[in-house]
Write a protein that holds these residues in place. Sequence first.
Motif, PDB file in Angstrom:
ATOM      1  N   GLN A  14       0.884  -1.166   0.346  1.00  0.00           N
ATOM      2  CA  GLN A  14      -0.479   0.239  -0.092  1.00  0.00           C
ATOM      3  C   GLN A  14       1.294   1.104   0.200  1.00  0.00           C
ATOM      4  O   GLN A  14       2.491   1.197   0.550  1.00  0.00           O
ATOM      5  CB  GLN A  14      -1.169   0.083   1.136  1.00  0.00           C
ATOM      6  CG  GLN A  14      -0.444  -0.193   2.195  1.00  0.00           C
ATOM      7  CD  GLN A  14      -1.375  -0.388   3.526  1.00  0.00           C
ATOM      8  OE1 GLN A  14      -2.703  -1.093   2.854  1.00  0.00           O
ATOM      9  NE2 GLN A  14      -0.780  -0.941   5.031  1.00  0.00           N
ATOM     10  N   VAL A  15      -0.189   1.923  -0.074  1.00  0.00           N
ATOM     11  CA  VAL A  15       0.401   3.702  -0.737  1.00  0.00           C
ATOM     12  C   VAL A  15       0.759   4.247   0.556  1.00  0.00           C
ATOM     13  O   VAL A  15       1.766   5.120   0.751  1.00  0.00           O
ATOM     14  CB  VAL A  15       0.488   4.176  -1.689  1.00  0.00           C
ATOM     15  CG1 VAL A  15       0.676   3.930  -3.773  1.00  0.00           C
ATOM     16  CG2 VAL A  15      -1.005   4.518  -1.586  1.00  0.00           C
ATOM     17  N   ALA A  16      -0.492   3.995   0.852  1.00  0.00           N
ATOM     18  CA  ALA A  16      -0.282   4.633   2.390  1.00  0.00           C
ATOM     19  C   ALA A  16      -1.271   3.701   3.670  1.00  0.00           C
ATOM     20  O   ALA A  16      -1.809   2.730   3.119  1.00  0.00           O
ATOM     21  CB  ALA A  16      -1.111   6.156   3.398  1.00  0.00           C
ATOM     22  N   LYS A  17      -1.624   4.362   4.945  1.00  0.00           N
ATOM     23  CA  LYS A  17      -2.303   3.398   5.626  1.00  0.00           C
ATOM     24  C   LYS A  17      -4.212   3.042   4.974  1.00  0.00           C
ATOM     25  O   LYS A  17      -3.949   4.749   4.324  1.00  0.00           O
ATOM     26  CB  LYS A  17      -2.358   4.222   6.730  1.00  0.00           C
ATOM     27  CG  LYS A  17      -2.942   3.040   7.739  1.00  0.00           C
ATOM     28  CD  LYS A  17      -3.034   3.489   9.275  1.00  0.00           C
ATOM     29  CE  LYS A  17      -3.921   2.545  10.392  1.00  0.00           C
ATOM     30  NZ  LYS A  17      -5.219   1.408   9.938  1.00  0.00           N
ATOM     31  N   ASP A  18      -3.716   1.754   4.586  1.00  0.00           N
ATOM     32  CA  ASP A  18      -5.187   1.315   3.973  1.00  0.00           C
ATOM     33  C   ASP A  18      -5.387   2.564   2.798  1.00  0.00           C
ATOM     34  O   ASP A  18      -6.388   2.527   2.186  1.00  0.00           O
ATOM     35  CB  ASP A  18      -6.170   1.776   4.983  1.00  0.00           C
ATOM     36  CG  ASP A  18      -6.700   0.403   5.473  1.00  0.00           C
ATOM     37  OD1 ASP A  18      -5.982  -0.183   6.413  1.00  0.00           O
ATOM     38  OD2 ASP A  18      -7.271   1.724   7.349  1.00  0.00           O
TER      39      ASP A  18
ATOM     40  N   SER B  84     -10.085  -2.428 -11.396  1.00  0.00           N
ATOM     41  CA  SER B  84      -9.279  -1.793 -10.105  1.00  0.00           C
ATOM     42  C   SER B  84      -9.192  -0.454 -10.088  1.00  0.00           C
ATOM     43  O   SER B  84      -9.460  -0.509 -10.692  1.00  0.00           O
ATOM     44  CB  SER B  84      -7.710  -2.451 -11.224  1.00  0.00           C
ATOM     45  OG  SER B  84      -7.532  -2.217 -11.935  1.00  0.00           O
ATOM     46  N   GLU B  85      -8.282  -0.547  -8.742  1.00  0.00           N
ATOM     47  CA  GLU B  85      -8.610   1.040  -8.612  1.00  0.00           C
ATOM     48  C   GLU B  85      -6.489   0.852  -7.980  1.00  0.00           C
ATOM     49  O   GLU B  85      -6.157   0.274  -7.520  1.00  0.00           O
ATOM     50  CB  GLU B  85      -9.235   1.093  -6.881  1.00  0.00           C
ATOM     51  CG  GLU B  85      -8.931   2.705  -7.228  1.00  0.00           C
ATOM     52  CD  GLU B  85     -10.384   2.940  -6.026  1.00  0.00           C
ATOM     53  OE1 GLU B  85     -10.787   3.527  -6.681  1.00  0.00           O
ATOM     54  OE2 GLU B  85     -10.228   2.323  -4.748  1.00  0.00           O
ATOM     55  N   PHE B  86      -6.005   2.044  -8.900  1.00  0.00           N
ATOM     56  CA  PHE B  86      -4.796   2.413  -8.101  1.00  0.00           C
ATOM     57  C   PHE B  86      -4.278   3.037  -7.611  1.00  0.00           C
ATOM     58  O   PHE B  86      -5.092   4.399  -7.535  1.00  0.00           O
ATOM     59  CB  PHE B  86      -4.136   2.893  -9.828  1.00  0.00           C
ATOM     60  CG  PHE B  86      -2.820   3.511  -9.771  1.00  0.00           C
ATOM     61  CD1 PHE B  86      -1.774   2.545  -9.247  1.00  0.00           C
ATOM     62  CD2 PHE B  86      -2.449   4.698 -10.375  1.00  0.00           C
ATOM     63  CE1 PHE B  86      -0.274   2.499  -9.105  1.00  0.00           C
ATOM     64  CE2 PHE B  86      -1.339   4.821 -10.045  1.00  0.00           C
ATOM     65  CZ  PHE B  86      -0.070   3.533  -9.895  1.00  0.00           C
ATOM     66  N   VAL B  87      -4.026   3.235  -6.508  1.00  0.00           N
ATOM     67  CA  VAL B  87      -3.552   4.361  -5.148  1.00  0.00           C
ATOM     68  C   VAL B  87      -5.084   4.870  -4.475  1.00  0.00           C
ATOM     69  O   VAL B  87      -4.816   5.403  -3.810  1.00  0.00           O
ATOM     70  CB  VAL B  87      -2.263   4.823  -5.920  1.00  0.00           C
ATOM     71  CG1 VAL B  87      -0.853   4.763  -6.077  1.00  0.00           C
ATOM     72  CG2 VAL B  87      -2.758   6.044  -6.208  1.00  0.00           C
TER      73      VAL B  87
END
Lengths: 257, 297
Positions: free
Chosen positions: B45-49, B60-63
Amino acid sequence: MAEANVTRRDFLVKLAQGTSLAATGAFLWAHLLRQEARAQPYALRPPGALSELDFNAMCIKCGQCVTACPYDTLKLAPAGGGIPIGTPHFTPRKVPCYLCPDIPCMNACPTGALSPELKNINDSRMGLAVIDIENCLSWKGLRCEICHRECPLKGKAITLETHPRQLSKHAMFVPLVHSDACTGCGICERACPTQEAAIRILPHNLVQGKIGEHYRLGWTFETEITQDFKPAAPAAPAAPAEVPKQAPGMDYLNQGL
Amino acid sequence: MTSAANPSPRGLGVRLWSWRYFMLRRLSQFGILLLFFGTAHWGWQVAKDVPLLIGNLSASEFVGLFPMADPFATLQIFVTGHLLQQKVIIGALIVLAFYALVGGRVYCAWVCPVNLVTDLAGWLRQRFGIPAPTYLGRNTRYFVLAASLVLSALMGVAAFEWVSPIGMMQREIIFGFGLGFQALLAIFLFDLLILKHGWCGHLCPLGAFWSVVGRRTAQVRVRFDKTTCTHCGDCAKVCPEPQVLNLKRLEEVGYVYSGECSNCGRCTPVCPEGSLRFDLRPLIRRHNIEAGKGHEQ
């Protein structure tokens, strides 16, 4: 002249060949789809899932609900797994749905196959718990009641009732499932201590009957009691009949006492 | 110029350079699968959750910001008569716009995992010189494309998504194995022994869909320089869709214009004269005129 006939014949034969090839392919394809989509009614879907036919049509098989589930409950059906290919489902005996209040699986769904109209997780209807009373420990007279204690909607979805027991003074405490509150989360099935779960989740259409609208349950005092029931003419609103305090047919035994 | 003009054509660097698009394609194909796999299994993950790339090639979903969806799958669901949510429609439009710009079948050569299987079958077939016992028109795929939409409408489920070997392969790589490898084995054997480039080049309706998408709008195309081409035919030997290299038409247009070209880049390093190169379409005309002038001098 002859040449023209040959090409026309060739053309017609080619046309027939092409058509039959296309038709064979299409029938085979349609058969595969029917096998996949219609033959397996046993899948338990994530909360908020539309009815099975609509869900099958809407699900894009992306698996975002699977990744969003914090408990690793959901799985995507692999090819040839007995569940419509690529769709999410869960096996409560392995990992049940723990009813997250924020419903992350439903929020992850991009298509609406898991309907965003579900606002309260307790309103989800993934399936219905069914008790095998021949193998339920409580129904055998043991003090088990684990399903009742584990049920997140204890007292609504599963209640305990006392039953008299023949050989002992002690009552039996037996669990009963109520379909108006049971979410089908499967926590009871996961918790059941018998070797094979004696309470398990099944899709509603496999276990629920329907009595039909022509039955009048007079003794419930919720339906109007009439001698001449005519199901054909429900439109005419009858004058609101006085609801009797007691069922007249039942009362004569106590008369004169 | 290119590798062919290098005085030591056997050097390792030169050979690697001539495989540059092949390696980049494999990197892209495996890299995309890895991003999906890492998000699904290792919680990248790029940040929490906020998962990095959640979902798979279908949607899909990107970031946590950019939804993406397979426009062909979305179209099939739409045809079944179901109203879709905004998220998947926006996602499909984003993906559609991307491939419309870079060339629709860029998906086939640079993203689709089945391409790994069919490329292997094609390579082995070339290697062992397996003859072609069957013929099937390359336009068959457009009939399959039409059939998948008609069947979707009739059967009430997305017809191709339910039997797609592409879907099986990527789902089972990302989410766990099932019997999807049987479908892939079938495609491998079909491509190897029955029809050359059989699946990707003749049957796949998704490839047909992308062929239609990139046809007029693609901005990345292979430029054709008629002044240097000697008509040796090396490009057509390596091309999985050799009908797109119709040299007569290419001379008129100046680039590989067909939507069926997947921008795989096999032809560009193989051309001994360097007559085929990737270029941006708005620049192609000017580059061709410059090349013509240079040749005259």
